[in-house]
Design an enzyme around this catalytic site. Sequence first.
Site, mmCIF file in Angstrom:
data_model
loop_
_atom_site.group_PDB
_atom_site.id
_atom_site.type_symbol
_atom_site.label_atom_id
_atom_site.label_comp_id
_atom_site.label_asym_id
_atom_site.label_seq_id
_atom_site.Cartn_x
_atom_site.Cartn_y
_atom_site.Cartn_z
ATOM 1 N N VAL A 27 0.823 -1.227 0.000
ATOM 2 C CA VAL A 27 0.000 0.000 0.000
ATOM 3 C C VAL A 27 0.852 1.271 0.000
ATOM 4 C CG1 VAL A 27 -2.088 -1.058 0.956
ATOM 5 C CG2 VAL A 27 -0.377 -0.119 2.526
ATOM 6 N N ASP A 52 1.249 -5.155 3.480
ATOM 7 C CA ASP A 52 2.531 -4.497 3.748
ATOM 8 C C ASP A 52 2.346 -2.982 3.783
ATOM 9 O OD1 ASP A 52 5.789 -4.962 3.338
ATOM 10 O OD2 ASP A 52 5.051 -3.034 2.616
ATOM 11 N N TYR A 57 4.312 5.644 5.142
ATOM 12 C CA TYR A 57 3.192 5.745 4.197
ATOM 13 C C TYR A 57 2.019 6.546 4.777
ATOM 14 C CZ TYR A 57 5.368 1.546 2.035
ATOM 15 O OH TYR A 57 6.219 0.629 1.483
ATOM 16 N N LYS A 82 7.019 -0.797 8.795
ATOM 17 C CA LYS A 82 8.446 -0.469 8.663
ATOM 18 C C LYS A 82 8.797 0.722 9.542
ATOM 19 C CE LYS A 82 7.966 -1.915 3.894
ATOM 20 N NZ LYS A 82 6.626 -1.433 3.508
ATOM 21 N N HIS A 112 13.155 0.635 7.341
ATOM 22 C CA HIS A 112 12.716 0.989 5.980
ATOM 23 C C HIS A 112 13.896 1.228 5.029
ATOM 24 C CE1 HIS A 112 8.954 2.790 3.879
ATOM 25 N NE2 HIS A 112 9.708 2.145 3.027
ATOM 26 N N ASN A 141 15.912 -2.388 1.721
ATOM 27 C CA ASN A 141 16.866 -1.544 0.978
ATOM 28 C C ASN A 141 18.300 -1.669 1.494
ATOM 29 O OD1 ASN A 141 14.943 -0.215 -0.866
ATOM 30 N ND2 ASN A 141 14.117 0.678 1.015
ATOM 31 N N LYS A 231 1.315 -3.560 -5.587
ATOM 32 C CA LYS A 231 0.368 -2.551 -5.087
ATOM 33 C C LYS A 231 -0.721 -2.291 -6.115
ATOM 34 C CE LYS A 231 -0.954 1.972 -5.328
ATOM 35 N NZ LYS A 231 -1.309 2.783 -6.501
ATOM 36 N N SER A 232 -1.960 -2.272 -5.675
ATOM 37 C CA SER A 232 -3.030 -1.720 -6.498
ATOM 38 C C SER A 232 -4.154 -1.269 -5.598
ATOM 39 C CB SER A 232 -3.566 -2.735 -7.507
ATOM 40 O OG SER A 232 -4.600 -2.122 -8.260
HETATM 41 P P1 A2P Z 1 -3.264 1.098 -9.413
HETATM 42 O O1 A2P Z 1 -2.928 1.159 -7.946
HETATM 43 O O2 A2P Z 1 -3.918 2.353 -9.914
HETATM 44 O O3 A2P Z 1 -4.026 -0.148 -9.771
HETATM 45 P P2 A2P Z 1 4.291 -1.971 -8.135
HETATM 46 O O4 A2P Z 1 3.565 -3.012 -7.381
HETATM 47 O O5 A2P Z 1 5.405 -2.480 -8.979
HETATM 48 O O6 A2P Z 1 4.718 -0.802 -7.276
HETATM 49 O O7 A2P Z 1 3.255 -1.376 -9.220
HETATM 50 C C1 A2P Z 1 2.135 -0.629 -8.818
HETATM 51 C C2 A2P Z 1 1.561 0.147 -9.988
HETATM 52 O O8 A2P Z 1 1.071 -0.742 -10.974
HETATM 53 C C3 A2P Z 1 0.423 1.028 -9.581
HETATM 54 O O9 A2P Z 1 0.488 2.206 -10.363
HETATM 55 C C4 A2P Z 1 -0.815 0.203 -9.932
HETATM 56 O O10 A2P Z 1 -1.879 1.046 -10.243
HETATM 57 C C5 A2P Z 1 -0.344 -0.566 -11.142
HETATM 58 N N1 A2P Z 1 -0.924 -1.917 -11.224
HETATM 59 C C6 A2P Z 1 -0.960 -2.847 -10.255
HETATM 60 N N2 A2P Z 1 -1.498 -3.993 -10.686
HETATM 61 C C7 A2P Z 1 -1.830 -3.789 -11.975
HETATM 62 C C8 A2P Z 1 -2.420 -4.604 -12.977
HETATM 63 N N3 A2P Z 1 -2.785 -5.858 -12.727
HETATM 64 N N4 A2P Z 1 -2.618 -4.055 -14.207
HETATM 65 C C9 A2P Z 1 -2.235 -2.785 -14.482
HETATM 66 N N5 A2P Z 1 -1.658 -1.971 -13.574
HETATM 67 C C10 A2P Z 1 -1.461 -2.460 -12.331
#
Ligand code: A2P
Length: 275
Positions: A27, A52, A57, A82, A112, A141, A231-232
């Site tokens: 997140v 996580d 954050y 973290k 972190h 890191n 993250k999404s």
């Molecule tokens: P969003 O949160 O708007 O869905 P990472 O995990 O590498 O940090 O990537 C996160 C980014 O990838 C976020 O901008 C997220 O957007 C986007 N993202 C996460 N899962 C998907 C998915 N299955 N398809 C397209 N974009 C994704």
Amino acid sequence: MTDAAAGERRVISLADGSQMPMLGLGVWQVRDGQGCVSAVRWALELGYRHIDTAQAYGNETSVGDGLRESGVPRDQVFITTKFYPARKDPVAEVERSLERLGLDHVDLYIIHWPKGGPTWAWPGMERARELGYARSIGVSNFDVAELAQLRATASIAPVVNQVQFSPYEYRRGLLDACREEGIALEAYSPLGTGRHLSSETVRRIAQPLGRTAAQVLLRWCVQRGVPLIPKSTHRDRIAENAQIFDFALSEEDMAELDALDRTGGTERALERTWW
Ligand code: A2P
């Protein structure tokens, strides 16, 4: 372990005996509030058992709310936070985290980033574990040299090193060193914060499998035996990102993805530090 055997694993055993689910919801950059609460609740409803977050954050309150709203029992969910290393005292800060989360312990508490050096915060991290505030402790890191410095002074060894990791950042030197030391390398930004989703190679591999680019990138981590926290904030994407245990990448696909590495198989955790 072979790729195929690694790909079957849903949970990884940490060196201290704890079990960490391979897939977690990250997140980072999700603002505190309803969006974060919903993302956490959806993930748990969809079967995620690992979330996580981090002090930096600013969304621990929403993570705790999402957990409670989901109705999933606390003891079935692995929660990481973290230590924000601009602060001084890991114990005082985890007490604040627990208050915000509404929990009596986290499953994993990690430094972190190694601001001010890799060792100064560790006694406080060990104390947080001794007090029962964290079941496991680790870092994020940290490169190979920093892990070595930490090990030289630690009473309790770190069990996790969370780093940016994907086919484009295939830090083989760091991964190998972590494995030798019994440290689980955990992947953050496994989609390259979204940048790697447009990769021609990844899309070409995904197409005949009937999978998305995201699923191919995430499955690559799973087959490399690396736990991951994509993250999404979108429910459909959170669901999509969990559908990675029902297909396999071939050895050729894995080799092609491995070759995308732009770090030269580095021992470093980051190409550029922000601290
Ligand atoms: P969003 O949160 O708007 O869905 P990472 O995990 O590498 O940090 O990537 C996160 C980014 O990838 C976020 O901008 C997220 O957007 C986007 N993202 C996460 N899962 C998907 C998915 N299955 N398809 C397209 N974009 C994704």
